[in-house]
Enzyme design. Structure first.
Site, PDB file in Angstrom:
ATOM      1  N   ARG A  27      35.177   5.201  50.319  1.00 12.80           N
ATOM      2  CA  ARG A  27      33.922   4.564  49.917  1.00 12.80           C
ATOM      3  C   ARG A  27      33.457   3.647  51.035  1.00 12.80           C
ATOM      4  NH1 ARG A  27      34.233   1.350  44.407  1.00 12.80           N
ATOM      5  NH2 ARG A  27      34.839   3.427  43.685  1.00 12.80           N
ATOM      6  N   SER A 121      31.120   4.933  42.254  1.00  9.52           N
ATOM      7  CA  SER A 121      31.353   4.294  40.960  1.00  9.52           C
ATOM      8  C   SER A 121      30.240   3.314  40.615  1.00  9.52           C
ATOM      9  CB  SER A 121      32.726   3.626  40.956  1.00  9.52           C
ATOM     10  OG  SER A 121      33.052   3.179  39.661  1.00  9.52           O
ATOM     11  N   HIS A 122      30.601   2.066  40.340  1.00 13.88           N
ATOM     12  CA  HIS A 122      29.640   1.073  39.858  1.00 13.88           C
ATOM     13  C   HIS A 122      28.881   0.381  40.989  1.00 13.88           C
ATOM     14  CE1 HIS A 122      33.529  -0.823  40.619  1.00 13.88           C
ATOM     15  NE2 HIS A 122      32.857  -1.897  40.962  1.00 13.88           N
ATOM     16  N   ASP A 292      28.755   3.294  33.724  1.00 15.71           N
ATOM     17  CA  ASP A 292      28.528   3.156  35.160  1.00 15.71           C
ATOM     18  C   ASP A 292      27.924   4.454  35.693  1.00 15.71           C
ATOM     19  OD1 ASP A 292      30.727   4.836  35.160  1.00 15.71           O
ATOM     20  OD2 ASP A 292      31.779   3.790  36.762  1.00 15.71           O
ATOM     21  N   ASP A 294      28.876   7.068  37.402  1.00 11.08           N
ATOM     22  CA  ASP A 294      29.510   8.385  37.281  1.00 11.08           C
ATOM     23  C   ASP A 294      30.138   8.625  35.918  1.00 11.08           C
ATOM     24  OD1 ASP A 294      31.514   6.475  37.962  1.00 11.08           O
ATOM     25  OD2 ASP A 294      32.865   8.078  38.565  1.00 11.08           O
ATOM     26  N   ASP A 296      32.602   7.174  34.081  1.00  7.81           N
ATOM     27  CA  ASP A 296      33.995   6.997  33.670  1.00  7.81           C
ATOM     28  C   ASP A 296      34.266   5.602  33.098  1.00  7.81           C
ATOM     29  OD1 ASP A 296      33.834   5.640  36.075  1.00  7.81           O
ATOM     30  OD2 ASP A 296      35.563   6.617  37.001  1.00  7.81           O
ATOM     31  N   ARG A 297      33.371   4.645  33.322  1.00  7.59           N
ATOM     32  CA  ARG A 297      33.534   3.303  32.760  1.00  7.59           C
ATOM     33  C   ARG A 297      32.453   3.047  31.717  1.00  7.59           C
ATOM     34  NH1 ARG A 297      36.728   0.307  36.819  1.00  7.59           N
ATOM     35  NH2 ARG A 297      36.773   1.559  38.721  1.00  7.59           N
ATOM     36  N   THR A 361      47.615  -0.293  39.383  1.00  7.41           N
ATOM     37  CA  THR A 361      46.211   0.078  39.239  1.00  7.41           C
ATOM     38  C   THR A 361      45.963   1.421  39.913  1.00  7.41           C
ATOM     39  OG1 THR A 361      45.504  -2.227  39.145  1.00  7.41           O
ATOM     40  CG2 THR A 361      43.853  -0.605  39.803  1.00  7.41           C
ATOM     41  N   GLU A 380      42.601   0.487  31.460  1.00  4.02           N
ATOM     42  CA  GLU A 380      42.682  -0.608  32.414  1.00  4.02           C
ATOM     43  C   GLU A 380      41.634  -1.657  32.075  1.00  4.02           C
ATOM     44  OE1 GLU A 380      42.054   1.628  35.985  1.00  4.02           O
ATOM     45  OE2 GLU A 380      39.891   1.679  35.711  1.00  4.02           O
ATOM     46  N   SER A 382      39.274  -2.895  33.799  1.00  4.47           N
ATOM     47  CA  SER A 382      37.976  -2.783  34.452  1.00  4.47           C
ATOM     48  C   SER A 382      37.086  -1.757  33.755  1.00  4.47           C
ATOM     49  CB  SER A 382      38.152  -2.435  35.931  1.00  4.47           C
ATOM     50  OG  SER A 382      38.909  -1.252  36.087  1.00  4.47           O
ATOM     51  N   LYS A 393      39.505   8.488  33.474  1.00  4.71           N
ATOM     52  CA  LYS A 393      38.919   7.632  32.452  1.00  4.71           C
ATOM     53  C   LYS A 393      37.600   8.254  32.018  1.00  4.71           C
ATOM     54  CE  LYS A 393      37.909   4.426  36.262  1.00  4.71           C
ATOM     55  NZ  LYS A 393      38.966   4.898  37.170  1.00  4.71           N
TER      56      LYS A 393
END
Length: 537
Positions: A27, A121-122, A292, A294, A296-297, A361, A380, A382, A393
């Protein structure tokens, strides 16, 4: 089929020294991928070269992303390089869009060798935002340390990459596209698939959709508000929650995937999903969720803006898995949480007499436990939760778990959470992030702190905070021995554990986008008194 074979070119290049993938792949700032000559090509070649040539020839891979800026360009390059490197078939989401859980689902469904997920991600999108590439392996989960190390080693010595620059695909056309290459006996195939179909079919086999539909459409209809934050989840929310489960179309907001996420930070927490929080505070909606970029959160809110912390969500869900047909059929084989995550789920595991695993993690550690049949449910702190239905996730799956619990128990979000606290107590938990630190300074700060807490006299220390006195019971640098393959992960975070099970955790991690290091501090304390569990966290 192309009438003339497409040429395969070998291009000379020079290695980069900053392409070590982290927990969530590589990233960086988008400008790095877009502006540095061959930066993207070098990394894609390093990933492809990490796959043994015998396994790579003719294999199937999945490609998809969250739709952020540079995704289409990167997808085209990946297709051109996959073809040149002997991949036989690519399965790509319509318009290049696939949520991270959907990629994991498709990899497992079609038995692909792995997949590339284009997401940061986010983190923000757009030309000034971030871009990232994750490599998930054949089980559908993030690649393990051994694979990440191999990718990095290849990247450090790379001198050339192979590509078919004349190969063009149409991401907007669902269906099969075949190409004849100069060095191929069989055609190279690209399949553009509906982004939602395979994942939706998986969910149908996990949940009681009729029960959820009754909750969202019945005489006592639960009004919901779902914010896709202009990420990849828009098509999934509209298709699954609205079309399939009957929620009114206006239940879903920000459902058009945008390259810059509408200028917003696609991070599902109260600081960034402000409009959703305000909507719930008005009392009109009984349930709210955000995802988020993608998918997953996730974040869960109850009526009047009642916020469910990720650790509480994990614990409440674990205690109510019997509401889900999937778990009634398979049983619950074990729980797992990342080390910094609240120990609230530990209390559920103890009450249910279920094994609990504490891991470093990184979702890849959960994948090993699931593949071996040791773990059914994990999460987790987050905002990430999932189960063994895939190896990632899964934000929408988590929302459907919550809606299933509400349909079964016929209670509000707040009532469910407060009942949980009354039965098992409450873990007050918070996290503080110190970002963009000088990596060298952060490293030595952690080394100095480790020296302090590992002194022999430290476990006898007592600290007074208000009217409470905390006695140190144990302090260490967390080390994990994988119960499946025996691999050891060291230096995973400094833990100070007190005699009443309160904890302080310090963890060093690299920040996204090449913005330096991050030190995260986690603080947790347990309250058993039902009268005091209602206090603000």
């Amino acid at each position: 089929m192309e009438t003339n074979p497409i040429p395969v070119l070998t291009v000379q290049t020079s290695p980069f020294d900053d392409q070590r993938p982290g927990t969530n792949g590589l990233r960086k700032k988008t400008a790095v991928f877009e502006g540095k000559k061959n930066y993207l090509q070098n990394y894609v070649q390093s990933v492809l070269s990490s796959i043994d040539l015998r396994d790579r020839q003719g294999c199937t891979m999945v490609v998809g992303g969250d739709g952020r800026y540079f995704t289409r360009t990167a997808t085209e390059v990946i297709v051109q390089m996959a073809a040149a490197n002997g991949i036989g078939r690519l399965v790509i989401g319509h318009n290049g869009l696939l949520s991270t859980p959907a990629v994991s689902c498709i990899i497992r469904k079609i038995k692909a060798i792995g997949g590339l997920i284009l997401t940061a991600s986010h983190c923000p999108g757009g030309p000034t935002g971030d871009f990232g590439i994750k490599f998930n392996i054949a089980n559908g989960g993030p690649c393990p340390d051994t694979v990440m190390d191999k990718i990095y080693q290849v990247s450090r010595t790379l001198e050339e990459f192979t590509i078919c620059p004349d190969l063009r695909i149409d991401l907007s056309r669902v269906g099969r596209q075949d190409f004849d290459l100069e060095n191929k006996f069989k055609p190279f195939r690209v399949e553009i698939v509906d982004s939602v179909d395979v994942y939706l079919n998986l969910l149908r086999g996990i949940f009681d959709f009729n029960a959820i539909k009754g909750l969202l459409t019945g005489p006592e209809q639960l009004k919901i508000r779902i914010d896709a934050m202009n990420g990849v989840m828009g098509p999934y929310v509209r298709r699954i929650l609205c079309d399939e489960l009957g929620a009114p179309a206006n239940s879903a907001v920000n459902c058009v995937p945008l390259e810059d996420f509408g200028g917003q930070h696609p991070n599902p927490n109260p600081s960034y999903a402000v409009s959703l929080v305000e909507s719930l505070k008005g009392g009109e909606f009984g349930f709210g969720a955000a995802f988020d970029s993608d998918g997953d959160r996730y974040m869960i809110l109850g009526q009047n803006g009642f916020f469910v912390s990720p650790s509480d969500s994990l614990a409440v869900m674990s205690a109510n898995l019997s509401c889900i047909p999937y778990f009634r059929q398979t049983g619950v084989r074990g729980f797992a949480r990342s080390m910094p995550t609240s120990t609230a789920i530990d209390r559920v595991a103890k009450a249910m007499k279920v094994a609990l695993y504490e891991t470093p993690t990184g979702w890849r550690f959960f994948g090993n436990l699931m593949d071996s049949g040791r773990c059914s449910f994990c999460g987790e702190e987050s905002f990430g939760t999932g189960s063994d239905h895939i190896r990632e996730k899964d934000g929408l799956w988590s929302v459907l778990v919550w809606l299933s619990i509400m349909a079964s128990r016929k209670q509000s979000v707040e009532e469910i959470v407060r009942d949980h606290w009354a039965k098992l107590g409450r873990n007050f938990f918070c996290r503080f992030d110190y970002d963009a630190l000088d990596p060298r300074a952060a490293f030595y700060l952690m080394k100095d702190l480790e020296a302090v807490i590992t002194e022999k006299a430290f476990p006898s220390q007592k600290f007074a905070v208000g009217n409470n006195v905390y006695s140190v019971e144990k302090a260490d640098n967390f080390e994990y021995i994988d119960p499946v393959d025996g691999t050891v992960a060291r230096n995973q975070g400094l833990r100070i554990i007190f005699s009443d099970s309160s904890r302080i955790i310090f963890r060093l991690s690299g920040a996204g986008g090449g913005m330096g290091a991050t030190i995260r501090i986690y603080a947790e304390t347990f309250e058993r008194d039902p009268e005091r569990t209602y206090l603000s966290g």
